[in-house]
Design a protein around this motif. Structure first.
Motif, PDB file in Angstrom:
ATOM      1  N   LEU A  95       1.002  -1.205   0.066  1.00 20.48           N
ATOM      2  CA  LEU A  95       0.085  -0.061   0.029  1.00 20.48           C
ATOM      3  C   LEU A  95       0.906   1.283   0.134  1.00 20.48           C
ATOM      4  O   LEU A  95       1.601   1.440   0.989  1.00 20.48           O
ATOM      5  N   VAL A 103      -0.279   7.738   5.841  1.00 19.67           N
ATOM      6  CA  VAL A 103      -0.534   6.327   6.153  1.00 19.67           C
ATOM      7  C   VAL A 103      -1.636   6.320   7.225  1.00 19.67           C
ATOM      8  O   VAL A 103      -1.243   6.591   8.436  1.00 19.67           O
ATOM      9  N   SER A 104      -2.851   5.707   7.166  1.00 19.83           N
ATOM     10  CA  SER A 104      -3.731   5.470   8.238  1.00 19.83           C
ATOM     11  C   SER A 104      -3.263   4.073   9.114  1.00 19.83           C
ATOM     12  O   SER A 104      -2.624   3.334   8.551  1.00 19.83           O
ATOM     13  N   SER A 106      -4.800   1.965  10.256  1.00 20.02           N
ATOM     14  CA  SER A 106      -5.709   0.734   9.821  1.00 20.02           C
ATOM     15  C   SER A 106      -4.892   0.143   8.639  1.00 20.02           C
ATOM     16  O   SER A 106      -4.808  -1.015   8.359  1.00 20.02           O
ATOM     17  N   ASP A 107      -4.469   1.172   7.669  1.00 23.10           N
ATOM     18  CA  ASP A 107      -3.643   0.330   6.668  1.00 23.10           C
ATOM     19  C   ASP A 107      -2.225   0.076   6.890  1.00 23.10           C
ATOM     20  O   ASP A 107      -2.058  -1.150   6.514  1.00 23.10           O
ATOM     21  N   TRP A 108      -1.715   0.584   7.826  1.00 20.58           N
ATOM     22  CA  TRP A 108      -0.266   0.171   8.497  1.00 20.58           C
ATOM     23  C   TRP A 108      -0.777  -1.269   9.164  1.00 20.58           C
ATOM     24  O   TRP A 108       0.166  -2.380   9.100  1.00 20.58           O
ATOM     25  N   ARG A 110      -3.090  -3.352   8.338  1.00 18.33           N
ATOM     26  CA  ARG A 110      -3.425  -4.344   7.583  1.00 18.33           C
ATOM     27  C   ARG A 110      -2.308  -4.940   6.632  1.00 18.33           C
ATOM     28  O   ARG A 110      -2.156  -6.100   6.389  1.00 18.33           O
ATOM     29  N   GLN A 111      -1.401  -4.103   6.542  1.00 21.01           N
ATOM     30  CA  GLN A 111      -0.137  -4.273   5.781  1.00 21.01           C
ATOM     31  C   GLN A 111       0.842  -5.388   6.693  1.00 21.01           C
ATOM     32  O   GLN A 111       1.247  -6.252   6.193  1.00 21.01           O
TER      33      GLN A 111
END
Length: 273
Positions: A95, A103-104, A106-108, A110-111
């Motif tokens: 991402l 960077v959110s 949640s994205d952190w 998820r990754q």
């Protein structure tokens, strides 16, 4: 055509890209392949392709962030084939963001859940299975982004750098246990796979462009001047999975067209400076 004949291989993230190529190459070379992913349609297509080519393969829906799913997949593999010899921890996402501050959380998370937690769970459940059959080869898919920093991909770099050192630590643990398990990481450079559409946020199929996204980046930053193909990585995975690599553990196989080797100034097409 029998470099891994009779071995059982589990490949995650196998529905497309590098994972699919790994599954196909390992099956071609004699392994009984268990391919897992969350893209069931493409997973079914992969299995059909392998079987049409004369290989043996089975597909399971598999969320690599789920501990329960890992227990089920490894148990199913052992029930089906009686053993596990090769584990390719390939599932991952990338991402991008203009800056790390964009960077959110949640994205952190998820990754890291897919790229790190998934790899951790793969060895947590894969190692006991390999020990039950006397050893094996674990191959963790990292990246050149796990060796050096890349703007807009800081979170991805963090996960792939983590995979790199995790592989080394697990390799030392297995060596200390003298369990016959080798652990190595693979570091692809710019490879022409669908992940580039996801990183750049475009849904345009590469085949509809005059130049694929990967090729565009490769011409700018790869010394060899072109993007690699998924099978280039799969061939490296095959080597690490085979007995030819029996003396390799805790190391990095970098397949990047020279990206990490250094830099140079490419001459213009007409040869003028």
């Amino acid at each position: 055509m029998s470099q891994v004949q009779g071995k059982v291989a589990l490949v995650t993230g196998a529905a497309s890209g590098i994972g699919a190529a790994c599954a196909e190459v390992l099956a071609r070379e004699g392994a009984r392949v268990v391919a897992t992913d969350i893209d069931d349609a493409r997973g079914a297509g992969l299995i059909a392709k392998i079987k049409q080519a004369g290989g043996e393969a089975k597909y399971f829906h598999h969320d690599v962030t789920s501990e329960a799913a890992w227990a089920e997949v490894v148990a199913a593999t052992e029930k089906l084939h009686g053993r596990l010899d090769i584990l390719v921890s390939n599932a991952g996402i990338a991402l991008s963001a203009p800056s790390i501050v964009d960077v959110s959380l949640s994205d952190w998370r998820r990754q890291t859940a897919i790229n790190l937690d998934g790899v951790f769970l793969s060895v947590k459940y894969g190692i006991p299975a390999m020990r039950r059959c006397g050893g094996g080869s674990i191959i963790m898919m990292s990246s050149v982004a796990g060796l050096r920093g890349t703007p807009s991909l800081a979170a991805y770099c963090a996960t792939k750098g983590g995979v790199r050192l995790f592989a080394k630590a697990v390799a030392m643990e297995c060596a200390q246990a003298n369990d016959g398990i080798r652990v190595n990481s693979v570091h692809p450079g710019i490879i022409d796979t669908p992940i580039w559409n996801k990183i750049t946020g475009t849904a345009t199929p590469p085949e509809h462009n005059s130049m694929t996204i990967a090729e565009g980046f490769a011409q700018l930053s790869v010394p060899l001047g072109f993007a690699g193909q998924a099978e280039d990585i799969a061939n490296g995975v095959l080597y690490l999975a085979s007995d030819a690599a029996r003396y390799l553990t805790g190391t990095e196989l970098i397949i990047d067209g020279g990206m990490t080797g250094g830099s140079f100034r490419r001459a213009p097409p007409d040869g003028n400076q």
